[in-house]
Motif scaffolding. Structure first.
Motif, short mmCIF file in Angstrom:
data_model
loop_
_atom_site.label_atom_id
_atom_site.label_comp_id
_atom_site.label_asym_id
_atom_site.label_seq_id
_atom_site.Cartn_x
_atom_site.Cartn_y
_atom_site.Cartn_z
N GLY A 205 -0.35 5.81 2.09
CA GLY A 205 -1.39 4.90 1.63
C GLY A 205 -2.15 4.33 2.80
O GLY A 205 -2.20 4.92 3.88
N ALA A 206 -2.76 3.15 2.58
CA ALA A 206 -3.38 2.38 3.66
C ALA A 206 -4.48 3.12 4.38
O ALA A 206 -4.41 3.36 5.57
CB ALA A 206 -2.32 1.94 4.66
N SER B 257 0.81 -1.21 0.00
CA SER B 257 0.00 0.00 0.00
C SER B 257 0.85 1.26 0.00
O SER B 257 0.51 2.25 -0.66
CB SER B 257 -0.94 0.01 1.21
OG SER B 257 -0.21 -0.12 2.40
N HIS C 128 -5.07 4.41 -1.75
CA HIS C 128 -5.02 3.10 -1.14
C HIS C 128 -4.98 1.96 -2.15
O HIS C 128 -5.45 2.04 -3.26
CB HIS C 128 -6.11 2.86 -0.09
CG HIS C 128 -7.49 3.24 -0.47
ND1 HIS C 128 -8.31 3.91 0.39
CD2 HIS C 128 -8.23 3.01 -1.58
CE1 HIS C 128 -9.49 4.08 -0.18
NE2 HIS C 128 -9.47 3.55 -1.36
N TYR C 129 -4.37 0.91 -1.67
CA TYR C 129 -4.08 -0.27 -2.49
C TYR C 129 -5.25 -1.23 -2.39
O TYR C 129 -5.62 -1.65 -1.30
CB TYR C 129 -2.81 -0.91 -1.95
CG TYR C 129 -2.34 -2.15 -2.66
CD1 TYR C 129 -1.76 -2.08 -3.91
CD2 TYR C 129 -2.45 -3.40 -2.04
CE1 TYR C 129 -1.28 -3.22 -4.54
CE2 TYR C 129 -1.98 -4.54 -2.66
CZ TYR C 129 -1.40 -4.44 -3.91
OH TYR C 129 -0.94 -5.57 -4.53
N SER D 52 -2.61 0.26 7.78
CA SER D 52 -1.22 -0.16 7.68
C SER D 52 -0.80 -1.02 8.86
O SER D 52 -1.29 -0.86 9.98
CB SER D 52 -0.33 1.08 7.61
OG SER D 52 1.02 0.74 7.78
#
Length: 274
Positions: free
Chosen positions: A241-242, A161, A272-273, A249
């Motif tokens: 991210g996350a 992420s 975000h991933y 995360s």
């Protein structure tokens, strides 16, 4: 040509969001869409009080005039900025409309204190939290005062992420990636003083932000990052991210984005991933 959207409340217009969106649109020769979320449940007044005083129609008319005036202000600012732009006026539920718009955008710009209600909340607001959990494109969350970006900080914990967020940032805003950049990671306990996946990550960064400096901190990630960024300039853009609901995360008990919005007055780039 990339498509940038900026989420706006016509009853409480965010100058920082407009200024930031116009600047990025001009820099990257993109197309800007002003998404005015004219939610039919959103009023600047209490409906109960308006009905009790028989002023509902009068106050509703004033709200409509204010919304129309906000659109005009946005259009004039875009014309002054000499950018390509258009306007969407979405009239259903604000969160649903904005999530739908985000599917067809490369970047969403929004103020950290947006509520799309007549009430004021501290950042991150409930609306922002709900948006970031489900949004379908990267988001640039702006503070109350817009400043030109001077530095970039990227948070990296070795998870896909965090790499994805860096990748989306450098692809979406290629001019901004040339700013002085610091990649921050935190190691705990007896962990190495090197960043996770050291060789692969540095090879990756050479192609995406070749002049980036790396900082490895030791200790609790939340405490160490907030301490490290304690005196960061408000012109620093933080990339992370996350923010998926139920999948934050591995570093954090709560979202670092929430902590940064609460404690630092800096813009945040969040992707975000999936």
């Amino acid at each position: 040509m990339k498509k940038i959207i900026v989420a706006l409340d016509g009853l409480r217009l965010s100058d920082s969001s407009i200024q930031t969106a116009i600047t990025l649109t001009h820099q990257h020769q993109a197309h800007l869409v002003g998404v005015f979320l004219d939610d039919f449940t959103r009023n600047s007044f209490s409906i109960e009080e308006a009905m009790a005083t028989d002023r509902f129609e009068e106050l509703s008319k004033k709200d409509q005039q204010l919304r129309d005036g906000s659109v005009k202000v946005f259009e004039e600012r875009c014309q002054q900025g000499k950018i390509n732009f258009s306007v969407h006026r979405d009239k259903s539920f604000a969160i649903q409309d904005l999530l739908r718009e985000s599917i067809y955008a490369d970047l969403l710009v929004i103020a950290s204190d947006e509520t799309f209600t007549r009430f004021v909340e501290p950042a991150p607001t409930r609306f922002i939290r709900d948006l970031l959990a489900e949004v379908q494109c990267p988001v640039l969350v702006t503070p109350a005062e817009a400043r030109p970006f001077q530095h970039v900080v990227m948070l990296y914990d070795g998870a896909p992420s965090s790499v994805f967020a860096i990748k989306m940032f450098t692809n979406t805003l290629p001019l901004v990636r040339d700013l002085p950049t610091e990649v921050i990671t935190v190691r705990q306990g007896a962990d190495s003083t090197h960043i996770p996946e050291n060789k692969l990550m540095k090879e990756f960064m050479k192609r995406h932000s070749p002049n980036a400096a790396f900082t490895v901190l030791q200790g609790d990630p939340e405490q160490e990052i907030l301490q490290h960024l304690r005196d960061v300039d408000e012109s620093t853009l933080i990339v992370l991210g996350a923010y998926q609901r139920g999948n934050v995360s591995r570093w954090f008990r709560t979202s670092m984005a929430d902590l940064l919005m609460k404690t630092r007055n800096c813009p945040l780039f969040i992707a975000h991933y999936k």
